[in-house]
Design a protein around this motif. Structure first.
Motif, PDB file in Angstrom:
ATOM      1  N   ASP A 229       0.926  -1.157  -0.005  1.00 59.18           N
ATOM      2  CA  ASP A 229       0.039  -0.084  -0.104  1.00 59.18           C
ATOM      3  C   ASP A 229       0.837   1.326  -0.127  1.00 59.18           C
ATOM      4  O   ASP A 229       1.527   1.389   0.925  1.00 59.18           O
ATOM      5  CB  ASP A 229      -0.887   0.026   1.248  1.00 59.18           C
ATOM      6  N   SER A 230       0.837   2.138  -0.917  1.00 55.61           N
ATOM      7  CA  SER A 230       1.591   3.413  -0.889  1.00 55.61           C
ATOM      8  C   SER A 230       1.447   4.367   0.052  1.00 55.61           C
ATOM      9  O   SER A 230       2.493   4.972   0.518  1.00 55.61           O
ATOM     10  CB  SER A 230       1.384   3.932  -2.329  1.00 55.61           C
ATOM     11  N   ALA A 231       0.226   4.071   0.883  1.00 62.65           N
ATOM     12  CA  ALA A 231       0.128   4.772   2.060  1.00 62.65           C
ATOM     13  C   ALA A 231       1.224   4.561   3.314  1.00 62.65           C
ATOM     14  O   ALA A 231       1.473   5.251   4.090  1.00 62.65           O
ATOM     15  CB  ALA A 231      -1.255   4.804   2.808  1.00 62.65           C
ATOM     16  N   GLU A 232       1.886   3.349   3.002  1.00 59.60           N
ATOM     17  CA  GLU A 232       2.816   3.108   4.039  1.00 59.60           C
ATOM     18  C   GLU A 232       4.134   3.839   3.586  1.00 59.60           C
ATOM     19  O   GLU A 232       5.070   3.791   4.506  1.00 59.60           O
ATOM     20  CB  GLU A 232       2.999   1.474   4.206  1.00 59.60           C
TER      21      GLU A 232
ATOM     22  N   ALA B  82       7.200  11.674  -0.553  1.00 57.97           N
ATOM     23  CA  ALA B  82       8.353  11.611  -0.978  1.00 57.97           C
ATOM     24  C   ALA B  82       8.893  10.150  -1.259  1.00 57.97           C
ATOM     25  O   ALA B  82      10.003  10.022  -1.740  1.00 57.97           O
ATOM     26  CB  ALA B  82       9.293  12.432  -0.042  1.00 57.97           C
ATOM     27  N   GLY B  83       8.215   9.307  -0.703  1.00 53.08           N
ATOM     28  CA  GLY B  83       8.461   7.769  -1.346  1.00 53.08           C
ATOM     29  C   GLY B  83       9.277   6.977  -0.022  1.00 53.08           C
ATOM     30  O   GLY B  83       9.760   6.073  -0.265  1.00 53.08           O
ATOM     31  N   ASP B  84       9.330   7.832   1.194  1.00 56.40           N
ATOM     32  CA  ASP B  84      10.061   7.024   2.185  1.00 56.40           C
ATOM     33  C   ASP B  84       9.214   6.475   3.149  1.00 56.40           C
ATOM     34  O   ASP B  84       8.158   6.918   3.172  1.00 56.40           O
ATOM     35  CB  ASP B  84      10.997   8.275   2.915  1.00 56.40           C
ATOM     36  N   PRO B  85       9.611   5.196   3.642  1.00 59.20           N
ATOM     37  CA  PRO B  85       8.686   4.325   4.506  1.00 59.20           C
ATOM     38  C   PRO B  85       8.428   5.213   5.583  1.00 59.20           C
ATOM     39  O   PRO B  85       9.177   6.053   6.218  1.00 59.20           O
ATOM     40  CB  PRO B  85       9.667   3.177   4.941  1.00 59.20           C
ATOM     41  N   ARG B  86       7.036   5.335   6.154  1.00 55.73           N
ATOM     42  CA  ARG B  86       6.858   6.135   7.250  1.00 55.73           C
ATOM     43  C   ARG B  86       7.211   5.169   8.485  1.00 55.73           C
ATOM     44  O   ARG B  86       7.287   4.148   8.620  1.00 55.73           O
ATOM     45  CB  ARG B  86       5.152   6.009   7.338  1.00 55.73           C
ATOM     46  N   GLU B  87       7.473   6.229   9.519  1.00 57.49           N
ATOM     47  CA  GLU B  87       7.993   5.610  10.941  1.00 57.49           C
ATOM     48  C   GLU B  87       6.801   4.760  11.345  1.00 57.49           C
ATOM     49  O   GLU B  87       5.468   5.105  11.329  1.00 57.49           O
ATOM     50  CB  GLU B  87       8.112   6.908  11.871  1.00 57.49           C
ATOM     51  N   GLU B  88       7.171   3.600  12.258  1.00 54.63           N
ATOM     52  CA  GLU B  88       6.198   2.871  13.021  1.00 54.63           C
ATOM     53  C   GLU B  88       5.596   3.656  14.159  1.00 54.63           C
ATOM     54  O   GLU B  88       6.450   4.598  14.620  1.00 54.63           O
ATOM     55  CB  GLU B  88       6.851   1.688  13.257  1.00 54.63           C
ATOM     56  N   SER B  89       4.317   3.861  14.088  1.00 55.12           N
ATOM     57  CA  SER B  89       3.707   4.535  15.456  1.00 55.12           C
ATOM     58  C   SER B  89       3.506   3.685  16.574  1.00 55.12           C
ATOM     59  O   SER B  89       3.758   2.484  16.789  1.00 55.12           O
ATOM     60  CB  SER B  89       2.566   5.188  15.026  1.00 55.12           C
TER      61      SER B  89
END
Ligand SMILES: NC(=O)C1=CN([C@@H]2O[C@H](COP(=O)(O)OP(=O)(O)OC[C@H]3O[C@@H](n4cnc5c(N)ncnc54)[C@H](O)[C@@H]3O)[C@@H](O)[C@H]2O)C=CC1
Ligand SMILES: O=C1O[C@H](COP(=O)(O)O)[C@@H](O)[C@H](O)[C@H]1O
Length: 262
Positions: A248-251, A255-262
């Motif tokens: 899922d691109s929402a992850e 800018a295309g960098d992985p989102r931080e785990e919350s």
């Protein structure tokens, strides 16, 4: 039995995504008009195993098709800005040659690499950029008429229609995958449209594995990951093929960098 599987355009991006994911899952007959170096081949195959041929060559395609159970047809000019003479030859003539040779050889099914550009003219000024966003409910599901945004898209719509013809006239099972935007490791960077239609490498490999294994008549499906931001429905790919995407691109950030785990 679907194996061996003839994979045309095996040396390209989509072909390599498929082979990197399911290279060991099938017996392959790889075809490209350019030779493939050994680092682009599944374990157990060497450069001499690749059929180096043009998909517009009737005799070469008849030979390549012998004994094949299923075809994944990717070869063609992938450029949205490709000129008419190139898409006419590589995409339309080449695809007709592949379908005809498949029927003549008694092949059971063909998966055809169609494109988002077969329907890109639905992206009108009035609908964009809102339709690329999660809070917009405008969706295409594959039942709509083609609406190409360029001559490349016209060639993909023609390929889908050739598939319809060979299904109706000869009983060939055909699935047309309107591929979104394939990139490795992360979605297209800073590109809302590309993130809405992102297809990850592993989802690409899994989707074409389902195209090889599933039973169907004639289908048009969208080939994208399970992006939260999307305007193509993947319901038909799930229902008809058993597609179960994981990405899922929402992850990733815009800018295309992985989102931080919350
Ligand atoms: N990469 C993407 O995001 C998308 C790709 N597609 C479609 O998927 C297919 C594969 O695309 P890519 O792998 O990105 O392109 P690519 O250019 O990386 O690979 C295409 C391969 O086909 C071969 N080829 C081209 N014309 C040929 C011919 N006449 N005979 C034999 N081989 C030929 C080329 O040598 C190349 O190895 C194309 O049909 C393209 O239109 C559709 C939508 C999106
Ligand atoms: O069909 C294709 O579509 C993708 C996405 O299109 P784009 O215009 O948003 O880049 C493209 O990257 C690919 O080369 C093409 O074959």
């Amino acid at each position: 039995m679907d194996d061996p599987v003839l994979l045309t355009g095996a040396g390209g991006r989509v072909g390599q995504a498929i082979l990197s994911g399911i290279g060991d899952a099938h017996e392959w007959r790889l075809l490209d008009r350019e030779p493939l170096s050994s680092d682009r081949l599944p374990v157990g195959l060497d450069e001499g195993d690749v059929v180096v041929a043009d998909v517009t060559d009737d005799a070469a395609m008849a030979e390549a098709m012998a004994g094949v159970g299923a075809v994944v047809h990717l070869a063609g000019d992938p450029r949205p800005e490709a000129p008419w003479n190139s898409v006419l030859e590589n995409n339309i003539d080449g695809t007709q040659t592949v379908f005809e040779a498949a029927v003549e050889a008694g092949v059971e099914k063909v998966a055809f690499a169609s494109s988002n550009h077969a329907v890109s003219a639905y992206e009108t000024d009035a609908r964009t950029p809102e339709m690329y966003r999660t809070d917009d409910d405008y969706h295409l599901d594959g039942s709509e008429l083609p609406r190409p945004g360029n001559l490349y898209g016209v060639s993909k719509a023609a390929g889908e229609t050739l598939g319809r013809y060979y299904h109706d006239a000869a009983g060939l099972s055909v699935v047309c995958v309107r591929i979104g935007n394939l990139t490795e490791d992360h979605p297209p960077r800073n590109y809302e449209r590309g993130q809405a239609m992102w297809l990850s490498y592993r989802d690409c490999a899994h989707l074409f594995d389902r195209c090889i294994r599933a039973n169907y008549g004639y289908e048009i499906v969208y080939g994208i990951s399970d992006n939260e931001r999307k305007y193509y429905s993947i319901d038909r790919a799930k229902e008809a093929l058993g597609y179960e995407p994981k990405d899922d691109s929402a992850e990733y950030t815009l800018a295309g960098d992985p989102r931080e785990e919350s």
